[in-house]
Motif scaffolding. Structure first.
Motif, PDB file in Angstrom:
ATOM      1  N   GLY A 151      47.704  13.361-108.689  1.00 30.43           N
ATOM      2  CA  GLY A 151      46.160  12.680-107.654  1.00 30.43           C
ATOM      3  C   GLY A 151      45.652  11.961-109.082  1.00 30.43           C
ATOM      4  O   GLY A 151      45.481  12.835-110.528  1.00 30.43           O
ATOM      5  N   THR A 152      44.526  11.591-108.949  1.00 31.41           N
ATOM      6  CA  THR A 152      43.471  10.508-110.244  1.00 31.41           C
ATOM      7  C   THR A 152      42.015  10.870-109.964  1.00 31.41           C
ATOM      8  O   THR A 152      41.497  11.786-108.431  1.00 31.41           O
ATOM      9  N   GLY A 153      41.117  10.257-110.420  1.00 34.77           N
ATOM     10  CA  GLY A 153      39.909  11.017-110.246  1.00 34.77           C
ATOM     11  C   GLY A 153      39.197   9.990-111.618  1.00 34.77           C
ATOM     12  O   GLY A 153      40.116   9.761-112.409  1.00 34.77           O
ATOM     13  N   ALA A 154      38.280  10.136-111.517  1.00 36.49           N
ATOM     14  CA  ALA A 154      37.497   9.841-113.455  1.00 36.49           C
ATOM     15  C   ALA A 154      36.261  11.137-113.232  1.00 36.49           C
ATOM     16  O   ALA A 154      36.011  11.914-112.000  1.00 36.49           O
ATOM     17  N   PHE A 155      35.866  11.094-114.661  1.00 32.37           N
ATOM     18  CA  PHE A 155      34.412  12.617-114.919  1.00 32.37           C
ATOM     19  C   PHE A 155      34.029  11.954-115.562  1.00 32.37           C
ATOM     20  O   PHE A 155      34.635  10.779-116.827  1.00 32.37           O
ATOM     21  N   THR A 156      32.826  12.934-116.032  1.00 25.80           N
ATOM     22  CA  THR A 156      32.278  11.788-117.453  1.00 25.80           C
ATOM     23  C   THR A 156      30.915  13.534-117.490  1.00 25.80           C
ATOM     24  O   THR A 156      30.793  14.275-117.697  1.00 25.80           O
ATOM     25  N   LEU A 157      31.410  13.199-119.265  1.00 24.58           N
ATOM     26  CA  LEU A 157      31.017  14.358-120.244  1.00 24.58           C
ATOM     27  C   LEU A 157      29.486  13.722-120.106  1.00 24.58           C
ATOM     28  O   LEU A 157      29.228  12.673-121.368  1.00 24.58           O
ATOM     29  N   SER A 158      28.505  14.492-120.326  1.00 19.58           N
ATOM     30  CA  SER A 158      27.172  14.496-120.865  1.00 19.58           C
ATOM     31  C   SER A 158      26.525  15.403-121.901  1.00 19.58           C
ATOM     32  O   SER A 158      26.852  16.455-122.005  1.00 19.58           O
ATOM     33  N   PHE A 159      26.520  14.472-123.070  1.00 20.24           N
ATOM     34  CA  PHE A 159      25.627  15.759-124.425  1.00 20.24           C
ATOM     35  C   PHE A 159      24.121  15.805-124.134  1.00 20.24           C
ATOM     36  O   PHE A 159      23.078  15.196-123.472  1.00 20.24           O
ATOM     37  N   SER A 160      23.593  16.114-124.765  1.00 23.26           N
ATOM     38  CA  SER A 160      21.831  16.539-125.279  1.00 23.26           C
ATOM     39  C   SER A 160      21.452  15.858-125.988  1.00 23.26           C
ATOM     40  O   SER A 160      20.262  15.203-126.239  1.00 23.26           O
ATOM     41  N   SER A 161      22.619  14.748-126.604  1.00 25.52           N
ATOM     42  CA  SER A 161      21.943  13.359-127.557  1.00 25.52           C
ATOM     43  C   SER A 161      22.982  12.384-127.340  1.00 25.52           C
ATOM     44  O   SER A 161      24.453  12.994-127.662  1.00 25.52           O
ATOM     45  N   PRO A 162      23.244  11.454-128.449  1.00 28.17           N
ATOM     46  CA  PRO A 162      24.001  10.699-128.048  1.00 28.17           C
ATOM     47  C   PRO A 162      24.824  11.249-129.118  1.00 28.17           C
ATOM     48  O   PRO A 162      24.688  11.568-130.469  1.00 28.17           O
ATOM     49  N   VAL A 163      26.672  10.897-129.001  1.00 26.53           N
ATOM     50  CA  VAL A 163      27.653  11.030-129.298  1.00 26.53           C
ATOM     51  C   VAL A 163      28.795  10.390-130.223  1.00 26.53           C
ATOM     52  O   VAL A 163      28.679   9.444-129.581  1.00 26.53           O
ATOM     53  N   SER A 164      28.199   9.917-131.509  1.00 30.18           N
ATOM     54  CA  SER A 164      29.496   8.769-131.934  1.00 30.18           C
ATOM     55  C   SER A 164      30.226   9.157-131.775  1.00 30.18           C
ATOM     56  O   SER A 164      31.202   8.134-131.924  1.00 30.18           O
ATOM     57  N   ALA A 165      31.363  10.444-132.252  1.00 33.09           N
ATOM     58  CA  ALA A 165      32.677  10.671-132.387  1.00 33.09           C
ATOM     59  C   ALA A 165      32.935  11.862-130.864  1.00 33.09           C
ATOM     60  O   ALA A 165      32.332  13.417-131.470  1.00 33.09           O
ATOM     61  N   LEU A 166      33.544  12.155-129.826  1.00 33.28           N
ATOM     62  CA  LEU A 166      34.023  13.305-129.036  1.00 33.28           C
ATOM     63  C   LEU A 166      35.427  13.397-129.150  1.00 33.28           C
ATOM     64  O   LEU A 166      36.252  13.081-129.423  1.00 33.28           O
ATOM     65  N   THR A 167      35.290  15.168-130.060  1.00 35.68           N
ATOM     66  CA  THR A 167      36.624  15.496-130.491  1.00 35.68           C
ATOM     67  C   THR A 167      37.357  16.654-128.963  1.00 35.68           C
ATOM     68  O   THR A 167      35.940  17.283-128.500  1.00 35.68           O
ATOM     69  N   LEU A 168      38.129  17.056-128.348  1.00 38.52           N
ATOM     70  CA  LEU A 168      38.725  16.854-126.900  1.00 38.52           C
ATOM     71  C   LEU A 168      39.607  18.035-127.925  1.00 38.52           C
ATOM     72  O   LEU A 168      40.663  17.195-128.383  1.00 38.52           O
ATOM     73  N   SER A 169      40.287  19.246-127.500  1.00 37.17           N
ATOM     74  CA  SER A 169      40.800  19.856-127.856  1.00 37.17           C
ATOM     75  C   SER A 169      40.888  21.067-126.290  1.00 37.17           C
ATOM     76  O   SER A 169      40.744  22.022-126.038  1.00 37.17           O
ATOM     77  N   ASP A 170      42.289  21.856-127.111  1.00 38.62           N
ATOM     78  CA  ASP A 170      42.880  22.761-126.625  1.00 38.62           C
ATOM     79  C   ASP A 170      42.981  22.693-124.802  1.00 38.62           C
ATOM     80  O   ASP A 170      42.271  23.549-123.787  1.00 38.62           O
ATOM     81  N   PHE A 171      43.989  21.794-124.740  1.00 36.43           N
ATOM     82  CA  PHE A 171      43.708  21.561-122.929  1.00 36.43           C
ATOM     83  C   PHE A 171      44.846  22.854-122.166  1.00 36.43           C
ATOM     84  O   PHE A 171      45.882  22.867-122.381  1.00 36.43           O
ATOM     85  N   TYR A 172      44.645  22.678-121.290  1.00 37.26           N
ATOM     86  CA  TYR A 172      44.717  23.627-120.221  1.00 37.26           C
ATOM     87  C   TYR A 172      45.266  23.348-118.890  1.00 37.26           C
ATOM     88  O   TYR A 172      44.148  22.750-118.523  1.00 37.26           O
ATOM     89  N   VAL A 173      45.789  23.867-118.094  1.00 33.05           N
ATOM     90  CA  VAL A 173      45.861  24.068-116.686  1.00 33.05           C
ATOM     91  C   VAL A 173      46.505  24.784-115.991  1.00 33.05           C
ATOM     92  O   VAL A 173      46.768  26.381-116.108  1.00 33.05           O
ATOM     93  N   ARG A 174      45.574  25.349-115.085  1.00 34.63           N
ATOM     94  CA  ARG A 174      45.569  26.588-114.012  1.00 34.63           C
ATOM     95  C   ARG A 174      46.906  26.447-112.503  1.00 34.63           C
ATOM     96  O   ARG A 174      46.893  25.110-112.161  1.00 34.63           O
ATOM     97  N   TYR A 175      47.312  27.197-112.855  1.00 29.67           N
ATOM     98  CA  TYR A 175      49.357  26.923-112.060  1.00 29.67           C
ATOM     99  C   TYR A 175      48.617  28.155-110.616  1.00 29.67           C
ATOM    100  O   TYR A 175      48.733  29.234-111.604  1.00 29.67           O
ATOM    101  N   GLN A 176      48.820  27.829-108.744  1.00 32.25           N
ATOM    102  CA  GLN A 176      48.358  29.356-107.944  1.00 32.25           C
ATOM    103  C   GLN A 176      50.050  28.886-107.404  1.00 32.25           C
ATOM    104  O   GLN A 176      50.467  27.648-107.163  1.00 32.25           O
ATOM    105  N   SER A 177      49.927  29.913-106.338  1.00 33.75           N
ATOM    106  CA  SER A 177      50.960  29.850-105.158  1.00 33.75           C
ATOM    107  C   SER A 177      52.624  29.656-105.893  1.00 33.75           C
ATOM    108  O   SER A 177      53.217  28.656-104.780  1.00 33.75           O
TER     109      SER A 177
END
Length: 238
Positions: A151-177
């Motif tokens: 599946g595909t899509g898009a998401f937006t992450l918003s911050f309280s002020s402008p961010v010059s460098a964004l770090t994403l970490s600790d990635f997880y998925v949830r399995y059910q059924s």
């Protein structure tokens, strides 16, 4: 003798570090990285036990940086295989630095929750993207991606002020059924970055490579033994 004990202790510590990971999985992106993407592969586990055959993958592409917002395209795939005969990925999640103030999403995972507990001992995550409008990141909807689906899509992450460098970490998925695995119907998975396009900075906090630690440990042990032989020879000569 004290120096000998110190060298031996350091050597032992270096040898024990053999099993440590070389890097924590994270990626840092800025406005110059628009159009860049990175992919992750996920395992599966429940209550600390690894589940063979329970796997998934994601790809994230930075599509825009504007004001306080970072926008991404995403794709998620349920790549599980035997002995797993069925499962569905109902959400994905990660942490951000700095911490986001809000998030929106479209597509296969069109619902978001901030600062919620992720199951299977993971603890609080900064944001998760879900298949259903539920109160937490633990699931509860009947949608998501079943075996072999993507599946595909898009998401937006918003911050309280402008961010010059964004770090994403600790990635997880949830399995059910989940079916095909005795006594397990739900689980989580941790992501490992498998590839990145040109741009961005990956890795997180570096530690010495296992091979270098092994060489250091072997060298220190050799030095300690040499000192011991020298001390013994001097004792006999006296």
């Amino acid at each position: 003798m004290n120096a000998l004990k110190l060298l031996t202790g350091i050597a032992a510590s270096a040898s024990l570090a053999f099993a440590g990971p070389a890097f924590a999985d994270s990626i840092t992106l800025g406005s110059t990285d628009i159009g860049k993407s990175f992919s992750l592969n996920y395992d599966g586990f429940s209550d600390g036990t690894a589940i063979t055959g329970l796997t998934g993958s994601t790809t994230f592409t930075l599509t825009g940086v504007s004001g306080n917002d970072y926008t991404f395209d995403y794709s998620v795939a349920n790549t599980s295989s035997a002995p797993v005969t069925d499962s569905r990925i109902s959400s994905f999640a990660f942490n951000t630095d700095p911490t986001i103030s809000s998030a929106t999403s479209t597509g296969a995972f069109a619902y978001t929750t901030l600062s919620s507990t992720y199951p299977n001992g993971i603890g609080t995550v900064d944001v998760c993207f879900k298949d259903a409008s539920t109160g937490s990141c633990a699931g509860g909807g009947s949608g998501g991606l079943t075996l072999g689906q993507s599946g595909t899509g898009a998401f937006t992450l918003s911050f309280s002020s402008p961010v010059s460098a964004l770090t994403l970490s600790d990635f997880y998925v949830r399995y059910q059924s989940i079916s095909g695995v005795p006594n397990i119907t739900s689980a989580s998975g941790e992501g490992t970055i498998s590839s990145t396009s040109t741009g961005g900075s990956t890795g997180g906090t570096p530690v010495p490579e296992p091979g270098m630690l092994g060489l250091l440990g072997a060298g220190l042990i050799g030095l300690a033994l040499a000192r011991r032989r020298t001390s013994t020879a001097r004792a006999f000569a006296a």
